[in-house]
Scaffold this active site. Structure first.
Site, PDB file in Angstrom:
ATOM      1  N   GLN A   1     -39.417 -49.814  97.850  1.00 51.07           N
ATOM      2  CA  GLN A   1     -40.966 -49.617  97.594  1.00 51.07           C
ATOM      3  C   GLN A   1     -42.457 -49.415  98.721  1.00 51.07           C
ATOM      4  OE1 GLN A   1     -42.921 -49.893  95.421  1.00 51.07           O
ATOM      5  NE2 GLN A   1     -42.281 -51.554  94.064  1.00 51.07           N
TER       6      GLN A   1
ATOM      7  N   GLN B   1     -57.225 -47.433  93.299  1.00 49.38           N
ATOM      8  CA  GLN B   1     -55.426 -47.055  93.896  1.00 49.38           C
ATOM      9  C   GLN B   1     -55.161 -48.132  94.783  1.00 49.38           C
ATOM     10  OE1 GLN B   1     -54.489 -44.045  96.164  1.00 49.38           O
ATOM     11  NE2 GLN B   1     -52.246 -44.266  96.098  1.00 49.38           N
TER      12      GLN B   1
ATOM     13  N   GLY C   1     -35.968 -50.240  85.910  1.00 48.59           N
ATOM     14  CA  GLY C   1     -37.417 -50.161  84.624  1.00 48.59           C
ATOM     15  C   GLY C   1     -37.897 -51.227  84.867  1.00 48.59           C
TER      16      GLY C   1
ATOM     17  N   ALA D   1     -30.094 -53.044  87.172  1.00 49.33           N
ATOM     18  CA  ALA D   1     -30.149 -52.150  87.665  1.00 49.33           C
ATOM     19  C   ALA D   1     -27.830 -51.964  88.026  1.00 49.33           C
ATOM     20  CB  ALA D   1     -30.881 -51.741  89.022  1.00 49.33           C
TER      21      ALA D   1
ATOM     22  N   LYS E   1     -50.022 -35.335  94.398  1.00 51.14           N
ATOM     23  CA  LYS E   1     -51.128 -34.629  95.591  1.00 51.14           C
ATOM     24  C   LYS E   1     -50.913 -34.015  96.715  1.00 51.14           C
ATOM     25  CE  LYS E   1     -54.981 -37.639  94.002  1.00 51.14           C
ATOM     26  NZ  LYS E   1     -55.240 -37.023  92.758  1.00 51.14           N
TER      27      LYS E   1
ATOM     28  N   GLU F   1     -41.759 -37.648  96.626  1.00 49.03           N
ATOM     29  CA  GLU F   1     -41.536 -38.066  94.894  1.00 49.03           C
ATOM     30  C   GLU F   1     -42.769 -37.804  93.779  1.00 49.03           C
ATOM     31  OE1 GLU F   1     -40.598 -41.822  94.153  1.00 49.03           O
ATOM     32  OE2 GLU F   1     -42.388 -42.195  93.282  1.00 49.03           O
TER      33      GLU F   1
ATOM     34  N   TYR G   1     -36.918 -53.761  98.057  1.00 46.11           N
ATOM     35  CA  TYR G   1     -38.569 -54.169  97.952  1.00 46.11           C
ATOM     36  C   TYR G   1     -37.803 -54.731  99.769  1.00 46.11           C
ATOM     37  CZ  TYR G   1     -37.926 -52.970  93.861  1.00 46.11           C
ATOM     38  OH  TYR G   1     -38.573 -52.084  92.357  1.00 46.11           O
TER      39      TYR G   1
HETATM   40  P1  FAD Z   1     -32.850 -54.733  90.039  1.00 40.56           P
HETATM   41  O1  FAD Z   1     -32.305 -54.513  90.589  1.00 40.56           O
HETATM   42  O2  FAD Z   1     -31.762 -54.910  88.658  1.00 40.56           O
HETATM   43  O3  FAD Z   1     -33.939 -55.937  90.159  1.00 40.56           O
HETATM   44  C1  FAD Z   1     -34.695 -56.346  89.541  1.00 40.56           C
HETATM   45  C2  FAD Z   1     -35.399 -57.878  89.681  1.00 40.56           C
HETATM   46  O4  FAD Z   1     -33.961 -58.797  89.241  1.00 40.56           O
HETATM   47  C3  FAD Z   1     -35.733 -58.316  91.094  1.00 40.56           C
HETATM   48  O5  FAD Z   1     -36.589 -59.072  91.116  1.00 40.56           O
HETATM   49  C4  FAD Z   1     -34.067 -58.735  91.301  1.00 40.56           C
HETATM   50  O6  FAD Z   1     -33.853 -59.614  92.569  1.00 40.56           O
HETATM   51  C5  FAD Z   1     -33.487 -59.417  90.101  1.00 40.56           C
HETATM   52  N1  FAD Z   1     -31.909 -59.026  89.369  1.00 40.56           N
HETATM   53  C6  FAD Z   1     -31.576 -58.132  90.183  1.00 40.56           C
HETATM   54  N2  FAD Z   1     -30.254 -58.771  89.815  1.00 40.56           N
HETATM   55  C7  FAD Z   1     -29.815 -60.029  89.105  1.00 40.56           C
HETATM   56  C8  FAD Z   1     -28.732 -60.475  89.289  1.00 40.56           C
HETATM   57  N3  FAD Z   1     -27.750 -60.713  88.449  1.00 40.56           N
HETATM   58  N4  FAD Z   1     -28.893 -62.175  88.794  1.00 40.56           N
HETATM   59  C9  FAD Z   1     -30.395 -62.518  88.930  1.00 40.56           C
HETATM   60  N5  FAD Z   1     -32.298 -61.622  89.171  1.00 40.56           N
HETATM   61  C10 FAD Z   1     -31.448 -59.998  89.405  1.00 40.56           C
HETATM   62  N6  FAD Z   1     -40.145 -47.465  87.544  1.00 40.56           N
HETATM   63  C11 FAD Z   1     -40.295 -46.989  86.460  1.00 40.56           C
HETATM   64  O7  FAD Z   1     -40.135 -47.342  85.530  1.00 40.56           O
HETATM   65  N7  FAD Z   1     -39.504 -44.910  86.450  1.00 40.56           N
HETATM   66  C12 FAD Z   1     -39.202 -44.271  87.464  1.00 40.56           C
HETATM   67  O8  FAD Z   1     -39.382 -43.533  88.080  1.00 40.56           O
HETATM   68  C13 FAD Z   1     -39.268 -45.923  88.663  1.00 40.56           C
HETATM   69  N8  FAD Z   1     -38.998 -45.053  89.777  1.00 40.56           N
HETATM   70  C14 FAD Z   1     -39.072 -46.024  91.056  1.00 40.56           C
HETATM   71  C15 FAD Z   1     -38.399 -45.530  92.680  1.00 40.56           C
HETATM   72  C16 FAD Z   1     -38.420 -46.959  93.751  1.00 40.56           C
HETATM   73  C17 FAD Z   1     -38.268 -46.280  95.058  1.00 40.56           C
HETATM   74  C18 FAD Z   1     -38.922 -47.937  93.186  1.00 40.56           C
HETATM   75  C19 FAD Z   1     -39.020 -48.731  94.509  1.00 40.56           C
HETATM   76  C20 FAD Z   1     -39.818 -48.376  91.930  1.00 40.56           C
HETATM   77  C21 FAD Z   1     -39.059 -47.699  90.881  1.00 40.56           C
HETATM   78  N9  FAD Z   1     -39.526 -47.811  89.681  1.00 40.56           N
HETATM   79  C22 FAD Z   1     -39.487 -47.155  88.700  1.00 40.56           C
HETATM   80  C23 FAD Z   1     -39.717 -49.354  89.477  1.00 40.56           C
HETATM   81  C24 FAD Z   1     -38.946 -50.178  88.667  1.00 40.56           C
HETATM   82  O9  FAD Z   1     -38.080 -49.705  87.875  1.00 40.56           O
HETATM   83  C25 FAD Z   1     -39.185 -51.797  89.799  1.00 40.56           C
HETATM   84  O10 FAD Z   1     -39.872 -52.413  90.318  1.00 40.56           O
HETATM   85  C26 FAD Z   1     -37.979 -52.629  87.892  1.00 40.56           C
HETATM   86  O11 FAD Z   1     -39.055 -53.925  88.114  1.00 40.56           O
HETATM   87  C27 FAD Z   1     -36.716 -52.970  89.094  1.00 40.56           C
HETATM   88  O12 FAD Z   1     -36.713 -51.950  89.109  1.00 40.56           O
HETATM   89  P2  FAD Z   1     -35.352 -52.105  90.228  1.00 40.56           P
HETATM   90  O13 FAD Z   1     -34.093 -51.166  89.176  1.00 40.56           O
HETATM   91  O14 FAD Z   1     -35.567 -52.418  90.931  1.00 40.56           O
HETATM   92  O15 FAD Z   1     -34.291 -53.579  89.324  1.00 40.56           O
END
Ligand code: FAD
Length: 288
Positions: A178, A214, A108, A127, A274, A17, A147
């Site tokens: 994560q 970090q 996000g 998401a 890096k 990544e 996660y």
């Molecule tokens: P979701 O899957 O929507 O989950 C977010 C929260 O909502 C969780 O607590 C989940 O349990 C809860 N939830 C989900 N569905 C429901 C529902 N139906 N009802 C109630 N609660 C619900 N961030 C960036 O800005 N840019 C990136 O490029 C980026 N890349 C990433 C890559 C990886 C591998 C990971 C692990 C994270 C990345 N992130 C990135 C961070 C990510 O955007 C954040 O962790 C964000 O807060 C959650 O995104 P998600 O898609 O996991 O959300």
């Protein structure tokens, strides 16, 4: 090529990544890093999506050049936060035009200091909503985030796993986790995921700790736990950056080695751009 096909080979899939440089840095600076990362023979590269509007278009541009310039597969990240549904469609159309077949569909991070931020008004609430729409309208291979210690906003890991299952039901092909520092956390999580029949590849995400500051930031932002063995390393080397980076590479190499022994489908390395340290890890674990 859709990256889900890579996980069918039975061989561990190495993915790396990177993040686009911020707008006040030249775009070309990332290609110096990429020249080195490509030498490590990754199966694909993923490009994160920024939180600032200015650097967001860079994700598609870099992903497209990864395919054209290096002939490698690219996974373009996309977040729903801060976009209307029409804007997301526009971005997805642009990705298709650029030849991108793989997206990492994310909610996000919510804007800090804005508790009243209305996500539904902006577009996608979770998401899963973005994934459902993208699956219905387009033919992307879709990755999503998992996660192992639970998302920081979740009260219970069991609830988080149910939401993860909903993302898979909506059309996710690959999950990338994560970062975590204790492999037992990942193995326990996999048991929970299997209990709810999550049957797509779940790829562990590993980040080498390269300096003490970090790690403090990561723990604060991602809510991940730190095993005593890593805490001791940070304590011992916090004032010696070179020794800290060396110890961090060794720690991550051991993590990856153990994961490979336990037949994970692949390893996703958070490179933080890096290349030298990432190259050492890949060399240590003979993943090239
Ligand atoms: P979701 O899957 O929507 O989950 C977010 C929260 O909502 C969780 O607590 C989940 O349990 C809860 N939830 C989900 N569905 C429901 C529902 N139906 N009802 C109630 N609660 C619900 N961030 C960036 O800005 N840019 C990136 O490029 C980026 N890349 C990433 C890559 C990886 C591998 C990971 C692990 C994270 C990345 N992130 C990135 C961070 C990510 O955007 C954040 O962790 C964000 O807060 C959650 O995104 P998600 O898609 O996991 O959300």
């Amino acid at each position: 090529m859709k990256i889900k096909e890579l996980y069918k080979s039975g061989q561990p899939v190495l993915s790396l990544e990177i993040f686009p440089p911020q707008v006040d840095y030249p775009l070309e600076s990332i290609f110096v890093t990429l020249d080195h990362l490509v030498e490590l023979n990754p199966c694909f590269l993923s490009v994160t999506y920024g939180s600032g509007r200015g650097d967001r278009p860079r994700t598609a541009e870099i992903a497209s050049r990864i395919r054209q310039q290096y002939g490698l597969e690219a996974l373009a990240h996309l977040t729903g936060v801060g976009h209307s549904r029409a804007e997301v469609d526009e971005i997805l159309d642009q990705l298709i035009a650029a030849g991108i077949e793989n997206i990492m569909a994310l909610r996000g991070g919510l804007p800090l200091g804005d508790p009243g931020f209305d996500r539904a008004e902006q577009g996608y609430r979770y998401a899963v909503d973005l994934i459902r729409d993208a699956k219905r309208k387009y033919d992307f291979c879709i990755a999503a985030a998992a996660y192992p210690e639970g998302h920081p906003e979740s009260r219970r890991l069991s609830q988080d796993v149910i939401h993860l299952r909903q993302k898979v039901n909506a059309g996710v092909d690959v999950l990338i986790t994560q970062l975590f520092f204790d492999n037992r956390v990942f193995y326990d999580f996999m048991e929970k995921a299997q209990r709810v029949a999550i049957n797509v590849p779940v790829v562990p995400g590993i980040m080498p700790v390269l300096n003490a500051n970090q790690i403090k930031r990561i723990i604060y932002l991602c809510g991940v736990s730190m095993p005593a063995s890593l805490l001791k390393l940070v304590d011992r080397y916090q004032h010696d950056p070179e020794a800290m980076a060396k110890a961090g590479v060794e720690y991550a190499s051991n993590q990856v080695q153990d994961l490979l022994k336990n037949q994970v489908p692949g390893v996703h390395l958070y490179t933080m751009n890096k290349w030298a340290q990432v190259s050492e890890i890949i060399h240590n674990v003979k993943l090239r």
